[in-house]
Design a protein around this motif. Structure first.
Motif, PDB file in Angstrom:
ATOM      1  N   LYS A  32     -37.314  24.473  -6.027  1.00 56.61           N
ATOM      2  CA  LYS A  32     -37.610  23.755  -7.271  1.00 56.61           C
ATOM      3  C   LYS A  32     -38.020  24.724  -8.382  1.00 56.61           C
ATOM      4  CE  LYS A  32     -37.222  19.306  -6.358  1.00 56.61           C
ATOM      5  NZ  LYS A  32     -36.311  18.466  -7.170  1.00 56.61           N
ATOM      6  N   LEU A  33     -38.851  25.685  -8.013  1.00 58.44           N
ATOM      7  CA  LEU A  33     -39.308  26.650  -9.027  1.00 58.44           C
ATOM      8  C   LEU A  33     -38.129  27.459  -9.558  1.00 58.44           C
ATOM      9  CD1 LEU A  33     -41.776  28.105 -10.435  1.00 58.44           C
ATOM     10  CD2 LEU A  33     -41.402  29.871  -8.731  1.00 58.44           C
ATOM     11  N   ILE A  53     -45.923  33.027 -14.394  1.00 53.35           N
ATOM     12  CA  ILE A  53     -46.201  31.840 -13.575  1.00 53.35           C
ATOM     13  C   ILE A  53     -46.977  32.243 -12.329  1.00 53.35           C
ATOM     14  CG2 ILE A  53     -45.021  30.218 -12.017  1.00 53.35           C
ATOM     15  CD1 ILE A  53     -42.838  30.043 -14.182  1.00 53.35           C
ATOM     16  N   ILE A  54     -47.957  31.429 -11.987  1.00 56.43           N
ATOM     17  CA  ILE A  54     -48.622  31.634 -10.705  1.00 56.43           C
ATOM     18  C   ILE A  54     -48.012  30.640  -9.729  1.00 56.43           C
ATOM     19  CG2 ILE A  54     -50.808  31.387  -9.463  1.00 56.43           C
ATOM     20  CD1 ILE A  54     -52.045  32.470 -12.180  1.00 56.43           C
ATOM     21  N   PHE A  55     -47.425  31.185  -8.696  1.00 56.32           N
ATOM     22  CA  PHE A  55     -46.758  30.330  -7.712  1.00 56.32           C
ATOM     23  C   PHE A  55     -47.102  30.868  -6.324  1.00 56.32           C
ATOM     24  CE2 PHE A  55     -43.203  28.848  -5.137  1.00 56.32           C
ATOM     25  CZ  PHE A  55     -43.166  27.513  -5.493  1.00 56.32           C
ATOM     26  N   HIS A  56     -47.923  30.111  -5.631  1.00 55.60           N
ATOM     27  CA  HIS A  56     -48.385  30.556  -4.313  1.00 55.60           C
ATOM     28  C   HIS A  56     -47.216  30.662  -3.333  1.00 55.60           C
ATOM     29  CE1 HIS A  56     -52.598  28.843  -5.444  1.00 55.60           C
ATOM     30  NE2 HIS A  56     -52.427  30.077  -5.888  1.00 55.60           N
ATOM     31  N   SER A 115     -47.002  21.699   0.569  1.00 57.17           N
ATOM     32  CA  SER A 115     -47.267  22.545  -0.602  1.00 57.17           C
ATOM     33  C   SER A 115     -46.712  23.954  -0.472  1.00 57.17           C
ATOM     34  CB  SER A 115     -48.780  22.613  -0.857  1.00 57.17           C
ATOM     35  OG  SER A 115     -49.258  21.325  -1.143  1.00 57.17           O
ATOM     36  N   GLU A 120     -53.416  34.031  -8.578  1.00 58.73           N
ATOM     37  CA  GLU A 120     -54.100  34.283  -9.849  1.00 58.73           C
ATOM     38  C   GLU A 120     -54.801  35.627  -9.791  1.00 58.73           C
ATOM     39  OE1 GLU A 120     -56.374  31.112 -12.464  1.00 58.73           O
ATOM     40  OE2 GLU A 120     -57.775  32.074 -11.112  1.00 58.73           O
ATOM     41  N   ASN A 163     -40.215  23.929  -2.203  1.00 57.46           N
ATOM     42  CA  ASN A 163     -40.923  24.101  -3.481  1.00 57.46           C
ATOM     43  C   ASN A 163     -40.417  25.332  -4.232  1.00 57.46           C
ATOM     44  OD1 ASN A 163     -42.899  21.899  -3.274  1.00 57.46           O
ATOM     45  ND2 ASN A 163     -43.593  23.041  -1.483  1.00 57.46           N
ATOM     46  N   ARG A 183     -52.363  38.260 -10.727  1.00 59.22           N
ATOM     47  CA  ARG A 183     -52.103  38.276 -12.170  1.00 59.22           C
ATOM     48  C   ARG A 183     -53.283  38.901 -12.921  1.00 59.22           C
ATOM     49  NH1 ARG A 183     -52.735  33.030 -15.500  1.00 59.22           N
ATOM     50  NH2 ARG A 183     -54.853  33.766 -15.164  1.00 59.22           N
TER      51      ARG A 183
END
Lengths: 382, 330
Positions: free
Chosen positions: B324-325, B140-143, B316, B121, B321, B124
């Protein structure tokens, strides 16, 4: 009978308005006069007026035209400072007589708070309760509000927060020797628990205005990423209750339009619009509270406990005070996988029951905190 | 639905580093999702003109420059935004002037792209501060995610020596000096011997032991993580010089063995490390004593902290993951 003037912050029936209307039932021996701001038309406040009448049949209700430019600065920056200052000065004088009529005034938010504090500099000999429903803001004109406390002429001032986290922040920003600080958690209406087990799957709910910091988009992305797993675990629907209720500019603008794009024909997501809390909690099995910024209180957290609904929350800010390890699942902002795991865990009915039992205890703690506060308040306004 | 995807990157093997690792993981995730992927490793701007973009339905840019300067339709671009590349400051004068002049055009590029994936974030918000308008569907915020297949829970108790590692390049914003100072204070406060492993040779301390590991190989780096009790990353926000920590990949690299991290409050680090779960955030405004007291609590429950760190990293931040994104955004 002494007079208590209640200055409401918005014409709309939001969480802060519900809270103050409910809380004022605790005050005995005062004639209540409500002042409601509106922006364009008095009809903006119709829902709020009905709500006040149903709770305080003998209260006076007064509508006051609020400068819209001043209203919009709460959540967005503006470059029209000279115009806003002029509107503010005119509004300060407009409010003056209404303030002076009362022995005690109750200020229920910062938008209405700024013109009232300016009035109090000009002279007011009564007592004031300044009720913070949000963290004291450092943005725009609001950063000057906290300095005004040094110059106001009220006899006694109580700065009332709705969580200890908000109180702590207020104490660091309001520097005046005879201000008293206190906290009273927001009241929650009694709710009946949902009966029986869902035969056709679990319903997840989010109850929130549609604003970016509420984190709804993070739940929508989680649903898009893990839809297959969520359906397989037994989740039937994810309902989003709420709407864009603030007429503010800035990051709120277009949010609703943006997030609607996440929904496709196979989606579990349903946008339900504004629905009464009792109806929301009777429809859902699990509440997700996905806020991305610290919440001053987190009303829906307390409502979830009261309605015996399992809770998943980021628990940031004051809302974290309401959460012990075993009464909710804590998630991390933007941890889509963590949210998916929490949702799947909540599909187990016996686990949900464990959460609900612990939530009941926390609900009692919240009520006890409120009772203690009202005893202290009686001494303040006496 | 599967179609041809191009991944453009300025960093790739044999050169190692964060972007190379990210590219490898992203390409693997795409292949696991059954996409037909090509990689275009560009070294200079003129290389971008050679890209046969017509062959590809989508183009994923590991650094946005390829999409910005490439001559294909903007709406094909999915940009991964890591951190300081979106700053309009730089120590390089020419780069700084270029970015200042074309600031609005660069921001418009992001606004016209199909998707922008920010690793934090904080990153962004840096772009928002420069005038970027967020679309909550597009942006999108994606760590960060890493390959956790070789991760393993290592239960490594703290005896009379606290082993800490700091695997970073020796640049000012990485603040190795600050890490040493904090560990010195911690050693004295807890009356505990501390050993800090660094991959730089120019630091010393009279209070803690500095172990120097010059030019760590991949294998020895993994071994260093496994034997450590904490990873430390006290990066500073040097945005005005063009540097900050976008997310802090080493916290995940250490976390896949259950090693918690000590991080500063700057950049994307507090989004990566969650107090009491997978480490601790040092807030300089609260003072060193506050930090020492909090880490004392963490050390008191150390084996649980390791377990939580491991589980959080694997669940996580595992590459599954990212797969998936990508299925969603493509």
């Amino acid at each position: 009978m002494k007079g208590l003037g209640v200055f409401i912050n918005s014409p709309y029936l939001g969480g802060a308005e519900r809270s103050i209307i409910s809380q004022l039932k605790e005050i005995q021996g005062y004639k209540l006069s409500f002042y409601i701001p509106f922006l364009l038309e008095e009809s903006e406040a119709s829902e709020l007026i009905s709500h006040i009448k149903s709770h305080h049949a003998n209260g006076d209700i007064n509508l006051i035209k609020f400068p819209s430019s001043l209203y919009k600065i709460s959540r967005s920056q503006t470059k029209k400072i000279p115009f806003i200052l002029l509107s503010l000065i005119l509004f300060v004088f407009h409010l003056r007589e209404n303030i002076r009529k009362h022995d005690v005034i109750w200020v229920n938010g910062n938008k209405i708070g700024l013109p009232i504090l300016l009035n109090l500099i000009l002279g007011f000999k009564g007592k004031m309760v300044y009720h913070l429903r949000d963290y004291p803001s450092k943005d725009s004109l609001f950063k000057y509000i906290w300095r005004l406390f040094r110059y106001i002429k009220a006899e006694e001032v109580l700065v009332l927060a709705n969580s200890y986290d908000v109180q702590k922040k207020a104490e660091s920003m309001i520097l005046r020797s005879n201000v008293v600080f206190d906290t009273c958690y927001n009241p929650i209406d009694a709710m009946t628990a949902k009966n029986g087990k869902q035969e056709d799957g679990i319903v997840i709910g989010i109850a929130s205005m549609l604003a970016p910091w509420k984190g709804i988009h993070s739940v929508l992305l989680c649903e898009a990423m893990y839809r297959f797993e969520l359906v397989a675990a037994g989740i039937r629907a994810i309902n989003i209750y709420g709407d864009d209720i603030y007429a503010t500019e800035g990051e709120n603008k277009n949010y609703k339009k943006d997030i609607l794009k996440f929904v496709d024909q196979d989606s579990l997501i349903n946008f339900k619009g504004r629905v009464a809390p009792q109806k929301i909690f009777s429809d859902i099995d699990v509440l997700v509270h996905p806020s991305l910024k610290p919440e001053p209180f987190g009303r829906v957290v307390a409502e979830a406990y009261e309605s015996q609904t399992a809770l998943i929350t980021t628990g940031l800010g004051g809302s974290g005070e309401l959460i012990l390890d075993d009464c909710a699942i804590r998630i991390i902002p933007y941890d889509y996988s963590g949210l998916k795991d929490a949702l799947i865990r909540c599909c187990d009915e016996s686990f949900r029951k464990e959460l609900v039992q612990s939530g009941n205890k926390m609900s009692q703690n919240i009520k006890e905190q409120q009772r203690d506060f009202w005893k202290r308040l009686e001494r303040f306004i006496a | 639905m599967s179609f041809k995807v191009l991944v453009t990157t300025p960093d790739y093997l044999p050169r190692k580093g964060g972007l190379t690792t990210y590219t490898i993981d992203l390409v693997e995730a795409l292949r696991e999702a059954n996409y037909d992927v090509d990689i275009y490793h560009w070294k200079k701007i003129s290389d971008l003109k050679l890209i046969k973009h017509q062959r590809y339905e989508k183009i994923i840019n590991i650094n946005y420059t390829a999409g910005y300067l490439g001559d294909w339709d903007r709406s094909k671009n999915i940009n991964i935004i890591h951190g300081s590349e979106i700053l309009f400051h730089s120590n390089n004068l020419l780069k700084k002037i270029y970015k200042k002049i074309f600031k609005r055009r660069i921001i418009t590029f992001f606004e016209k792209s199909q998707r922008n994936i920010f690793i934090s974030e904080f990153t962004r918000n840096k772009l928002v501060d420069a005038g970027f308008k967020i679309d909550y569907f597009r942006d999108i915020i994606f760590h960060n995610c890493i390959n956790t297949n070789n991760g393993e829970f290592v239960n490594n108790d703290i005896g009379d020596l606290l082993k800490v590692c700091c695997v970073v390049r020796d640049t000012p914003h990485k603040n190795i000096h600050g890490a040493i100072s904090l560990l010195e204070e911690l050693s004295e406060y807890l009356n505990l011997k501390v050993q800090l492993s660094l991959n730089s040779e120019r630091y010393s301390s009279s209070i803690i032991t500095i172990k120097k590991n010059h030019d760590l190989s991949d294998v020895s780096r993994e071994e260093l993580y496994r034997e450590s009790h904490f990873n430390i990353l006290l990066s500073l926000d040097h945005s005005s010089s063009g540097y900050y920590e976008g997310f802090g990949l080493t916290c995940l690299e250490a976390g896949k063995y259950g090693v918690p991290s000590i991080v500063s409050r700057f950049g994307g680090l507090p989004e990566n490390v969650h107090d009491g779960l997978n480490g601790i955030v040092f807030d300089d405004r609260q003072g060193v004593d506050d930090f020492c007291e909090r880490i004392k609590i963490l050390i008191g429950d150390y084996s649980n902290t390791r377990k939580n760190t491991y589980e959080h990293t694997i669940n996580s931040h595992g590459r599954h993951n990212l797969k998936k994104l990508l299925e969603v955004v493509l």
